[in-house]
Scaffold this active site. Sequence first.
Site, mmCIF file in Angstrom:
data_model
loop_
_atom_site.group_PDB
_atom_site.id
_atom_site.type_symbol
_atom_site.label_atom_id
_atom_site.label_comp_id
_atom_site.label_asym_id
_atom_site.label_seq_id
_atom_site.Cartn_x
_atom_site.Cartn_y
_atom_site.Cartn_z
ATOM 1 N N HIS A 1 0.829 -1.215 0.000
ATOM 2 C CA HIS A 1 0.000 0.000 0.000
ATOM 3 C C HIS A 1 0.860 1.260 0.000
ATOM 4 C CE1 HIS A 1 -3.467 -2.573 0.828
ATOM 5 N NE2 HIS A 1 -2.723 -3.156 1.736
ATOM 6 N N ARG B 1 -8.368 -15.595 -32.952
ATOM 7 C CA ARG B 1 -6.910 -15.761 -32.991
ATOM 8 C C ARG B 1 -6.204 -14.413 -32.855
ATOM 9 N NH1 ARG B 1 -8.569 -20.052 -36.473
ATOM 10 N NH2 ARG B 1 -7.541 -22.016 -35.867
ATOM 11 N N SER C 1 16.751 17.472 -18.214
ATOM 12 C CA SER C 1 15.925 18.676 -18.314
ATOM 13 C C SER C 1 16.666 19.745 -19.096
ATOM 14 C CB SER C 1 15.576 19.203 -16.922
ATOM 15 O OG SER C 1 14.975 20.473 -16.991
ATOM 16 N N ASN D 1 16.654 11.744 -15.064
ATOM 17 C CA ASN D 1 15.316 11.159 -15.219
ATOM 18 C C ASN D 1 15.386 9.707 -15.709
ATOM 19 O OD1 ASN D 1 14.325 13.657 -14.528
ATOM 20 N ND2 ASN D 1 13.893 14.277 -16.633
#
Length: 467
Positions: free
Chosen positions: A155, A234, A278, A286
């Site tokens: 969670h 299919r 960036s 990133n």
Amino acid sequence: MAAYVIDSRLFGDQFSTEASRRIFSDENTVQKWLDVEAALARVEARLGIVPQSAADEITRKARVELFDLDAMKREMDRTSHPIVPLVRAIKEVCDGDAGQFVHWGATTQDIMDTGTILQLREALDEIEAATRRLSGNLADLAETHKSTVMAGRTHGQQALPITFGFKVAQWLDEVCRNLERFGEMRRRVLVGQFGGAVGTLAALGAEGEPVQRGLMNELGLACPEISWQSSRDRIAELVCVLAICTSTIGRMAHEIYSLQKTEFAELEEPFSPGKVGSSTMPHKRNPPTCETIVAISKILRSTAPLALEAMMTEHERDKIGLQTEREFISRACCLADAAAKKACVVVAGLTVKPQNMERNLWIQKGLLMSEPVMMALSAKFGRQRAHEMVYEICMKVFEADASFKDGLLDNPDIKRNLTPEKIDEMLDPHIYTGSAGFFVDRIVRKARQEGERSSRSSPTPLSDKRE
């Protein structure tokens, strides 16, 4: 600018691969149609239906480079028909009257469906080969980090310790099931189509079934029990399985994406100098590959309902479902191929940061280990009473951002039953990973055994073939 990203010179490699684009290129599509027409002529010649000389000439000229695809496209526009222009073009390139015997007893959908299945076989070879490489990369990663302890999370919250190898082994187990799905699906999907106008082979009379069987043998495809011109399950199964397999890869990529967040910093997708995060924030690192994989998985999942919708055909044949399939079949395969191959690169070059995993084990100052404390106290106080005692302490410690050990020792009942040394032992996450190592060994062993079997029996994908 391309109308769709797969065909874009700029973005095409993000959503497809060179191999998958080649498989579904116009040139390969027409070549597959020619392959079917030539195989049909050869089979019919053996059965005495058409002259052997005609079959030989059709086979010699069934090469896409001999055809003007621009002219064929103009004829397709004029006739509103895809195969009639092909048949006329074959007649034009063949010497003598050989072209009169092309397409004998066939209907357009026979050629197009069977050509598509030939393309799908090539595409599945590519996707499966990449998935097998991914399985091997995951097995290596799981084995390497079998004992690398990290926080398990449920969670979105820290739950109990696991090992990173255990997490990877769960991914690997899912990938192994996907390889099983590929094998099972092949039997149902790689089936040719040849039935004539309404599937009854009426134009060939008593020779219809032998021609059908011979054609499928010639092409290396399974022979259908009955025409499937209007039975599109299919194709629907193909797309659904690709969606499942790519969702597995997407889930893995999303987990890596999440654990690369600055606050976790436990994993990082491959980074190389020059990779820019960036245009305005030079510090950014990133995870663009993982982000693309997740995006691909979303697109493919959204295609599965469309494939199911295309099953709703009318009577013995209609073009609505076929036109729908024409849009999504190549797209689904290109996306699946891209996702699998990108995942191979990510897993092979993944940066694992055990020091940050270790740091995060202690971020809650011992609360991660509430279960072993509760289990130890259960022997003295009963499980429910022990849970209530530990729960009350945990909530106070959490709110105060205090030490779990200090909170336990502040309770007189607990202090009488657990020494500080025993509490330290119970709060050590490295000795509470259960059977994680056993499960890693089990899944890695299974994956490697399956990999050895498949490598002995699997065809070589197009991208690995040598001229």
